[in-house]
Design a protein around this motif. Structure first.
Motif, mmCIF file in Angstrom:
data_model
loop_
_atom_site.group_PDB
_atom_site.id
_atom_site.type_symbol
_atom_site.label_atom_id
_atom_site.label_comp_id
_atom_site.label_asym_id
_atom_site.label_seq_id
_atom_site.Cartn_x
_atom_site.Cartn_y
_atom_site.Cartn_z
ATOM 1 N N ALA A 146 94.584 -33.507 87.490
ATOM 2 C CA ALA A 146 93.981 -32.220 87.846
ATOM 3 C C ALA A 146 95.034 -31.245 88.377
ATOM 4 C CB ALA A 146 92.884 -32.421 88.886
ATOM 5 N N ALA A 147 96.035 -31.759 89.082
ATOM 6 C CA ALA A 147 97.090 -30.910 89.647
ATOM 7 C C ALA A 147 98.350 -30.881 88.771
ATOM 8 C CB ALA A 147 97.461 -31.399 91.044
ATOM 9 N N ASN A 148 98.322 -31.593 87.620
ATOM 10 C CA ASN A 148 99.498 -31.690 86.734
ATOM 11 C C ASN A 148 100.730 -32.184 87.485
ATOM 12 O OD1 ASN A 148 98.257 -30.610 84.331
ATOM 13 N ND2 ASN A 148 98.331 -28.612 85.329
ATOM 14 N N GLN A 196 109.048 -34.979 92.454
ATOM 15 C CA GLN A 196 107.740 -34.347 92.379
ATOM 16 C C GLN A 196 107.703 -33.593 91.049
ATOM 17 O OE1 GLN A 196 105.529 -35.036 94.805
ATOM 18 N NE2 GLN A 196 107.024 -36.091 96.097
ATOM 19 N N ASP A 197 107.170 -34.227 90.027
ATOM 20 C CA ASP A 197 107.232 -33.751 88.649
ATOM 21 C C ASP A 197 105.982 -32.930 88.320
ATOM 22 O OD1 ASP A 197 108.665 -33.800 86.156
ATOM 23 O OD2 ASP A 197 107.214 -35.251 85.404
ATOM 24 N N GLN A 198 106.104 -31.617 88.413
ATOM 25 C CA GLN A 198 104.988 -30.703 88.139
ATOM 26 C C GLN A 198 105.018 -30.393 86.648
ATOM 27 O OE1 GLN A 198 103.102 -29.569 90.993
ATOM 28 N NE2 GLN A 198 101.642 -29.096 89.381
ATOM 29 N N TYR A 199 104.196 -31.084 85.852
ATOM 30 C CA TYR A 199 104.313 -31.015 84.400
ATOM 31 C C TYR A 199 103.389 -30.002 83.738
ATOM 32 C CZ TYR A 199 100.476 -34.405 84.707
ATOM 33 O OH TYR A 199 99.310 -35.055 85.007
ATOM 34 N N GLY A 200 102.783 -29.130 84.505
ATOM 35 C CA GLY A 200 101.930 -28.086 83.927
ATOM 36 C C GLY A 200 101.547 -27.070 84.973
ATOM 37 N N GLY A 201 100.888 -26.015 84.522
ATOM 38 C CA GLY A 201 100.425 -24.976 85.431
ATOM 39 C C GLY A 201 101.504 -23.946 85.718
ATOM 40 N N ASN A 218 103.359 -23.408 88.278
ATOM 41 C CA ASN A 218 104.537 -23.858 89.026
ATOM 42 C C ASN A 218 105.218 -25.053 88.367
ATOM 43 O OD1 ASN A 218 104.110 -21.921 91.093
ATOM 44 N ND2 ASN A 218 102.489 -23.232 91.931
ATOM 45 N N ALA A 219 105.110 -25.160 87.061
ATOM 46 C CA ALA A 219 105.675 -26.302 86.330
ATOM 47 C C ALA A 219 107.178 -26.416 86.570
ATOM 48 C CB ALA A 219 105.396 -26.166 84.841
ATOM 49 N N THR A 220 107.624 -27.658 86.761
ATOM 50 C CA THR A 220 109.059 -27.931 86.921
ATOM 51 C C THR A 220 109.624 -28.643 85.700
ATOM 52 O OG1 THR A 220 108.615 -30.012 88.071
ATOM 53 C CG2 THR A 220 108.890 -28.029 89.446
ATOM 54 N N VAL A 221 108.773 -28.853 84.690
ATOM 55 C CA VAL A 221 109.187 -29.440 83.422
ATOM 56 C C VAL A 221 108.701 -28.516 82.314
ATOM 57 C CG1 VAL A 221 108.980 -31.405 81.847
ATOM 58 C CG2 VAL A 221 109.000 -31.789 84.303
ATOM 59 N N ALA A 222 109.594 -28.192 81.386
ATOM 60 C CA ALA A 222 109.212 -27.343 80.258
ATOM 61 C C ALA A 222 109.679 -27.990 78.968
ATOM 62 C CB ALA A 222 109.843 -25.959 80.398
ATOM 63 N N GLN A 223 108.816 -27.966 77.962
ATOM 64 C CA GLN A 223 109.208 -28.458 76.645
ATOM 65 C C GLN A 223 109.907 -27.326 75.915
ATOM 66 O OE1 GLN A 223 106.241 -30.646 74.529
ATOM 67 N NE2 GLN A 223 107.396 -30.615 72.619
ATOM 68 N N ILE A 224 111.155 -27.583 75.501
ATOM 69 C CA ILE A 224 111.963 -26.575 74.827
ATOM 70 C C ILE A 224 111.699 -26.600 73.322
ATOM 71 C CG2 ILE A 224 114.298 -25.707 74.466
ATOM 72 C CD1 ILE A 224 113.292 -25.764 77.443
ATOM 73 N N LEU A 225 111.784 -27.789 72.722
ATOM 74 C CA LEU A 225 111.541 -27.963 71.287
ATOM 75 C C LEU A 225 110.731 -29.222 71.071
ATOM 76 C CD1 LEU A 225 115.055 -27.179 69.807
ATOM 77 C CD2 LEU A 225 113.013 -25.779 69.591
ATOM 78 N N PRO A 226 109.897 -29.334 70.095
ATOM 79 C CA PRO A 226 109.298 -28.208 69.380
ATOM 80 C C PRO A 226 108.319 -27.508 70.303
ATOM 81 C CG PRO A 226 108.250 -30.237 68.690
ATOM 82 C CD PRO A 226 109.336 -30.617 69.668
ATOM 83 N N ASN A 237 105.034 -26.055 71.738
ATOM 84 C CA ASN A 237 103.625 -26.436 71.608
ATOM 85 C C ASN A 237 102.764 -25.244 72.017
ATOM 86 O OD1 ASN A 237 103.632 -28.965 70.592
ATOM 87 N ND2 ASN A 237 103.372 -30.022 72.542
ATOM 88 N N PRO A 238 102.061 -24.631 71.081
ATOM 89 C CA PRO A 238 101.246 -23.469 71.413
ATOM 90 C C PRO A 238 100.152 -23.756 72.433
ATOM 91 C CG PRO A 238 101.084 -24.000 69.053
ATOM 92 C CD PRO A 238 101.993 -24.988 69.677
ATOM 93 N N ASP A 239 99.662 -25.014 72.475
ATOM 94 C CA ASP A 239 98.585 -25.340 73.420
ATOM 95 C C ASP A 239 99.107 -25.616 74.830
ATOM 96 O OD1 ASP A 239 99.731 -27.851 73.215
ATOM 97 O OD2 ASP A 239 97.980 -28.813 72.331
ATOM 98 N N GLY A 240 100.427 -25.650 74.998
ATOM 99 C CA GLY A 240 101.014 -25.855 76.319
ATOM 100 C C GLY A 240 101.126 -27.303 76.756
ATOM 101 N N HIS A 241 100.569 -28.246 75.998
ATOM 102 C CA HIS A 241 100.672 -29.660 76.358
ATOM 103 C C HIS A 241 102.045 -30.205 75.973
ATOM 104 C CE1 HIS A 241 96.260 -29.181 76.333
ATOM 105 N NE2 HIS A 241 96.344 -30.029 77.355
ATOM 106 N N LEU A 242 102.560 -31.084 76.790
ATOM 107 C CA LEU A 242 103.859 -31.705 76.516
ATOM 108 C C LEU A 242 103.666 -32.876 75.563
ATOM 109 C CD1 LEU A 242 105.299 -31.725 80.145
ATOM 110 C CD2 LEU A 242 105.538 -29.963 78.397
ATOM 111 N N SER A 243 104.564 -33.012 74.587
ATOM 112 C CA SER A 243 104.450 -34.116 73.624
ATOM 113 C C SER A 243 105.647 -35.046 73.761
ATOM 114 C CB SER A 243 104.325 -33.570 72.191
ATOM 115 O OG SER A 243 105.441 -32.770 71.868
ATOM 116 N N PHE A 244 105.577 -35.935 74.763
ATOM 117 C CA PHE A 244 106.679 -36.842 75.075
ATOM 118 C C PHE A 244 106.954 -37.854 73.968
ATOM 119 C CE2 PHE A 244 105.314 -35.476 79.309
ATOM 120 C CZ PHE A 244 106.524 -35.056 79.824
ATOM 121 N N LYS A 245 105.965 -38.158 73.130
ATOM 122 C CA LYS A 245 106.133 -39.180 72.089
ATOM 123 C C LYS A 245 106.785 -38.635 70.820
ATOM 124 C CE LYS A 245 102.265 -42.078 73.484
ATOM 125 N NZ LYS A 245 101.002 -42.678 73.066
#
Length: 176
Positions: free
Chosen positions: A161-163, A37-42, A44-52, A54-62
């Motif tokens: 909608a639920a990230n 159950q990958d909560q990628y935002g909000g 209760n996020a269970t995934v966090a981008q460490i580097l670089p 992102n000030p906007d909070g969006h994950l940049s997987f590419k």
């Protein structure tokens, strides 16, 4: 005298190998399907981008070199409210210049059910934009001692909608 000491040494090695095998028992194969159950935002996020960062909070997987840390809830069934069986804890690193692969280092830490107290160690390159990705199981603990095998990951549901993304994880391992 040298001949006797060599024989004694060989007997000792044989005894150690025999005892080690006796403790491990028979090699078993286990197959199972679990759901990350990958909560990628909000909040209760269970995934966090460490580097670089992102000030906007969006994950940049590419983005090449992007590092993510995860602590996903792992359930028995598809639904987030189904029985929790584990946590998937580790890191993902976008390791291909074009963003097509991530290097996965994840421990599946079983905290409920038949495998409670055991772990599986998953490691390898994952073609992150393929429908089904295969990664190696390189070890384990507890009931999965000396595990080796593979997992396949398939993102089977995304709720923007639920990230939330639900990732089906099919595991096949040999272990003692």
């Amino acid at each position: 005298m040298a001949s006797n000491s060599i024989k004694l040494y060989l007997l000792l090695i044989l005894a150690l190998v025999r005892c080690s095998k006796a403790e491990l028992g028979e090699l078993k194969e286990t197959s199972m399907t679990i759901y990350f159950q990958d909560q990628y935002g909000g909040p209760n996020a269970t995934v966090a981008q460490i580097l670089p960062e992102n000030p906007d909070g969006h994950l940049s997987f590419k983005k090449f070199g992007a590092i993510f840390c995860t602590d996903d809830l792992v359930t028995e069934g598809f639904d987030v409210s189904s029985t929790q069986v584990a946590r998937a804890q580790g890191v993902y690193i976008t390791s291909a210049l074009d963003g097509s692969n991530t290097h996965v280092l994840v421990s599946i830490v079983f905290n409920n059910g038949e495998f409670k107290g055991s772990t599986l160690e998953v490691q390898g390159a994952s073609a992150q934009f393929e429908r089904v990705r295969e990664v190696a199981v390189v070890g384990g603990t507890g009931k999965f001692r000396f595990a080796r095998g593979y997992v396949t990951f398939e993102t089977i549901h995304i709720n923007s909608a639920a990230n939330l993304a639900v990732i089906q994880c099919n595991i096949t391992v040999l272990h003692y």
